[in-house]
Design an enzyme around this catalytic site. Sequence first.
Site, PDB file in Angstrom:
ATOM      1  N   HIS A 125       0.815  -1.225   0.000  1.00 26.50           N
ATOM      2  CA  HIS A 125       0.000   0.000   0.000  1.00 26.50           C
ATOM      3  C   HIS A 125       0.847   1.273   0.000  1.00 26.50           C
ATOM      4  CE1 HIS A 125       0.476  -1.168   4.276  1.00 26.50           C
ATOM      5  NE2 HIS A 125       0.619   0.132   4.485  1.00 26.50           N
ATOM      6  N   ASP A 167      -4.339  -1.143   7.943  1.00 25.70           N
ATOM      7  CA  ASP A 167      -3.183  -0.242   8.038  1.00 25.70           C
ATOM      8  C   ASP A 167      -3.329   0.716   9.220  1.00 25.70           C
ATOM      9  OD1 ASP A 167      -0.740   0.855   7.203  1.00 25.70           O
ATOM     10  OD2 ASP A 167      -1.774   2.437   6.085  1.00 25.70           O
ATOM     11  N   LYS A 219       5.806   5.579  -1.242  1.00 25.64           N
ATOM     12  CA  LYS A 219       6.626   6.405  -0.351  1.00 25.64           C
ATOM     13  C   LYS A 219       8.090   6.432  -0.757  1.00 25.64           C
ATOM     14  CE  LYS A 219       3.911   6.523   3.874  1.00 25.64           C
ATOM     15  NZ  LYS A 219       3.787   5.984   5.239  1.00 25.64           N
ATOM     16  N   HIS A 231       1.999   9.949  -2.209  1.00 26.70           N
ATOM     17  CA  HIS A 231       2.454   8.557  -2.274  1.00 26.70           C
ATOM     18  C   HIS A 231       1.366   7.619  -2.775  1.00 26.70           C
ATOM     19  CE1 HIS A 231       0.489   7.878   1.691  1.00 26.70           C
ATOM     20  NE2 HIS A 231       0.546   6.599   1.376  1.00 26.70           N
ATOM     21  N   HIS A 266      -6.088   5.486   1.344  1.00 32.66           N
ATOM     22  CA  HIS A 266      -6.337   6.667   2.172  1.00 32.66           C
ATOM     23  C   HIS A 266      -7.676   7.334   1.872  1.00 32.66           C
ATOM     24  CE1 HIS A 266      -2.623   6.792   4.425  1.00 32.66           C
ATOM     25  NE2 HIS A 266      -1.948   6.534   3.304  1.00 32.66           N
TER      26      HIS A 266
HETATM   27 FE   LIG Z   1      -0.250   5.220   2.985  1.00 30.57          FE
HETATM   28 FE   LIG Z   2       1.313   1.221   6.176  1.00 33.34          FE
END
Ligand SMILES: [Fe+2]
Ligand SMILES: [Fe+2]
Length: 374
Positions: A231, A315, A235, A260, A287
């Site tokens: 996920h 998460d 990043k 990200h 997100h």
């Molecule tokens: Fe994330």
């Molecule tokens: Fe994470």
Amino acid sequence: LENFKPEQTADDLVKTIFNYIKHISRLKDFDEIIMTLADMGRDLVGADRATVWLVDEGKKTIWTKVAHGVDRIEVPSGSGIVGCAIQMGEHILINDAYNDERFDKTVDKKTGYETRNIMTIPFRDADDKVIGAFQAINKMTGTGYFTDKDMEHLNLAALYLGSEISSLLLRLEIENTQKEIIFTMAEVGEMRSKETGNHVRRVAEYSKILALGLGMTELESELLKMASPMHDIGKVAIPDAVLLKPGKLDEEEFKIMKSHAYSGYKMLHHSDRRILRAAATIAYEHHEKWNGKGYPRRLSGEEIHIFGRITAIADVFDALGSDRVYKDAWELDRILNLFREEKGEHFDPNLIDVFFENLDEILHIRDKYKDIYK
Ligand SMILES: [Fe+2]
Ligand SMILES: [Fe+2]
């Protein structure tokens, strides 16, 4: 003396073989196929139990899966009667186990099972290389002894299935390699933000628990489990100054951080592989919030892919329970309260119910893959 059931007729045998082959061709799960092959071997020779053993050349072991839900048994190549049969590439027929020095009685002592006879038949791939063996234990029909006819029957099955099994093994090898690459990629992404490798492992397991709890198939749930660790792969494109900043991000930094999700999607969505496509969706949507206040696209409700909705819960649950550069870990009660409050806000309400229904299992995973602080 025990009374054994009558020996199967040739008709019975043909029926057994056809039924199993029809059944096996519909199966997709590797373990299930191996166990069904073992059942077929058992029924073909009228044994009480049968096992399919497979060679792992890389690890120099032989292994088997004995029953659903049981982990695989793995022993060094050459161990025991099976190991011996595989190494020599020859069948071994033992009709009086307790008077045969090759038989290890200590196993029976532990389990309370009484082994009378054992028949072991290696099987080979198309290149004639031994790749495993059928092992049948305790003849339950006819005279109570395995005969040359039984050996012939199992041998025929082994001959027929050898190439089938070798292509299965190849598929397993490829799948395992894929899984490893994916985990490594995911860990690279998380390492940059100084999260532990266990974070992605836990998120993977939580996601699968939620998927199964929701009623998704084993296959789909496993796909999600493999994809969800990625996920945050996007990043890798975030500068350290933002990623590792202790404390709150300013508006500009937060904008960079939020990118990200899209970066991860861009990195993955060109792939034809199912796992990577699923991972692309998850990177893009983990997100988003049920109430439409998430990012990057402000999707809401079922517009958000179910994989994204599940990974979001997994998460966040894990992130809140762990120390991060910008915050200390939260107590469990505080996290659960937040989850109740965010039901229908941040999170899919239905999934929050599934989360609480499966909380025991989730906490078990949390314990099993605990972070070890140095
Ligand atoms: Fe994330
Ligand atoms: Fe994470």
